[in-house]
Design an enzyme around this catalytic site. Structure first.
Site, short mmCIF file in Angstrom:
data_model
loop_
_atom_site.label_atom_id
_atom_site.label_comp_id
_atom_site.label_asym_id
_atom_site.label_seq_id
_atom_site.Cartn_x
_atom_site.Cartn_y
_atom_site.Cartn_z
N THR A 122 25.78 42.30 70.01
CA THR A 122 25.75 41.26 68.97
C THR A 122 25.76 41.84 67.56
OG1 THR A 122 24.52 39.84 70.47
CG2 THR A 122 24.47 39.25 68.14
N PRO A 124 26.12 40.37 63.12
CA PRO A 124 25.94 39.17 62.29
C PRO A 124 27.09 38.18 62.41
CG PRO A 124 25.27 41.12 61.06
CD PRO A 124 25.87 41.61 62.34
N TRP A 152 20.09 41.22 66.27
CA TRP A 152 19.45 40.56 67.42
C TRP A 152 19.53 41.44 68.68
CZ3 TRP A 152 16.16 36.67 67.12
CH2 TRP A 152 16.19 35.88 65.97
N ILE A 153 19.24 42.71 68.49
CA ILE A 153 19.31 43.66 69.59
C ILE A 153 17.93 43.83 70.23
CG2 ILE A 153 19.89 46.01 70.25
CD1 ILE A 153 22.27 44.21 69.32
N ILE A 333 1.88 16.84 79.96
CA ILE A 333 0.84 16.66 80.98
C ILE A 333 -0.52 17.13 80.47
CG2 ILE A 333 0.05 17.56 83.23
CD1 ILE A 333 3.05 17.54 84.06
N GLU A 359 22.29 35.78 75.86
CA GLU A 359 23.40 36.02 76.80
C GLU A 359 24.45 34.91 76.76
OE1 GLU A 359 23.23 38.86 77.74
OE2 GLU A 359 21.18 39.42 78.16
N GLU A 363 26.07 26.00 75.31
CA GLU A 363 27.40 25.46 74.99
C GLU A 363 28.52 26.42 75.42
OE1 GLU A 363 24.32 23.41 72.88
OE2 GLU A 363 24.79 25.55 72.92
#
Length: 377
Positions: A122, A124, A152-153, A333, A359, A363
């Site tokens: 990943t 930017p 985002w590693i 609950i 992963e 969508e």
């Protein structure tokens, strides 16, 4: 599938979760610190090399064992499960495509847990669109020179090595993507911002920067220009493991809900006797059974070398959505207590949300499924 063997894996994992994982999950969440002490205990059980070659210190087990272990870890802590998930993805690429020299040097430490793996795809501008990566690598003599940024590693600062998806030929699109390995301590590899996340706060997530990062040309993993293929292969496995995580999260939601519904009294009886509560728990059980069945189907396909991209997308989409729903239902609950950090459900909801994103988002999974049904290329 070796049923007896996998039953032993599940029993071992549950004992490990009970004694070494669950007691620390709340602390991981509060401190947002990587739990080295927990990982060291997990390593003693051979968790880092479950499916890897015994010649390199792996356990040599099958994908059933890997998904069972992932599910059980997620029951106790999604932070631990996602850490192992990221390691497994890097290990799968490395074991299948790395040179013998690299395997001889790194795989024993990978399988023992002394060296945590990291798969860095990943960026930017390239998340769901994996083909949009901009990081580059070019040869200068006998060295690759890498420049770019990863975002985002998972395991970004705790890993011993990094498998970077980079462009080695800008003119060829996805056929110009390759995977190159960089070891920790390389002066051209820098750690950037650590993400302050909503959930899975015990996992290590952040940015990597490569600035004239030089590595030997032998650090190319597999063939030049085949990196996108390798990435897609491992993303299918990642979706399978995320699906296994969703089963673990849903089971924890159900167990916490059942326990609370039996103990909590209202209007002179336990709240579990009200259909508004029992039906939610029933729906959790239905979702668990469904996701488990799909998880096992994918294991069968993997073990028999059959395609599993679409089933993995189905599991990822369904499991992620139902895990979030189950955590939300568990909060409902629990009532007001469910909204409190003193109880487990609110943490489960924050942790579960990543299962709809990591992963490939829900969508994206539906696009994969829909395109396969409509034969869209």
């Amino acid at each position: 599938m070796n049923i007896k063997q996998n039953e032993m894996v599940r029993k071992m994992a549950r004992e490990l979760v009970k004694n070494e994982v669950m007691p620390f999950d709340k602390e991981m969440d509060q401190k947002a610190e990587f739990p080295w002490h927990v990982m060291k205990e997990i390593a003693k059980y051979g968790a880092f090399g479950l499916t890897e070659d015994p010649a390199y210190g792996g356990a040599g087990l099958d994908s059933y064992a890997e998904t069972i272990f992932t599910e059980e870890m997620a029951y106790g802590s999604s932070s631990i499960a996602i850490t192992l998930d990221a390691h497994y993805l890097a290990a799968h690429i490395f074991a299948k495509y790395a040179s013998k020299e690299l395997k001889d040097r790194l795989m024993p430490d990978m399988n023992s847990g002394n060296c945590i793996g990291c798969f860095a795809l990943t960026e930017p501008s390239a998340g769901s669109d994996a083909a949009g990566i901009k990081s580059t690598a070019h040869l200068e003599g006998d060295e690759w020179v890498i420049n770019g940024q990863k975002a985002w590693i998972t395991n970004y600062s705790v890993s011993g090595f990094y498998l970077l998806a980079v462009l080695t030929d800008k003119t060829k699109g996805t056929r110009g993507i390759s995977v190159i390995m960089v070891e920790k301590g390389n002066p051209g590899l820098k750690f950037g911002h650590k993400e302050d996340k909503m959930g899975i706060r015990g996992s290590d997530t952040g940015e990597l920067f490569m600035s004239n990062c030089r590595v030997p040309k032998e650090n190319l993993i597999g063939e030049l220009g085949k990196g996108f293929k390798y990435c897609m292969e491992v993303l299918d496995i990642g979706r399978h493991l995320i699906g296994a995580m969703s089963v673990g999260v849903m089971r924890r939601c159900m167990d916490e809900s059942v326990k609370y519904a039996n103990e909590r009294k209202a209007f002179g009886q336990s709240i579990g006797k009200f259909e508004a509560v029992s039906f939610k728990i029933a729906d959790m059980k239905i979702a668990i059974e469904t996701a488990e069945a799909l998880t096992e189907k994918i294991c069968y396909l993997r073990e028999n070398k059959q395609p599993f991209s679409v089933p993995a997308a189905c599991l990822k989409a369904y499991g992620g959505q139902r895990a979030v729903w189950s955590a939300d239902a568990a909060i409902q609950i629990h009532g007001g207590n469910g909204y409190s950090k003193e109880f487990v459900p609110e943490r489960l909801l924050r942790d579960a949300k990543i299962l709809e994103i990591g992963e490939g988002t829900t969508e994206i999974q539906k696009m994969i499924i829909g395109n396969s049904m409509l034969s869209i290329k």
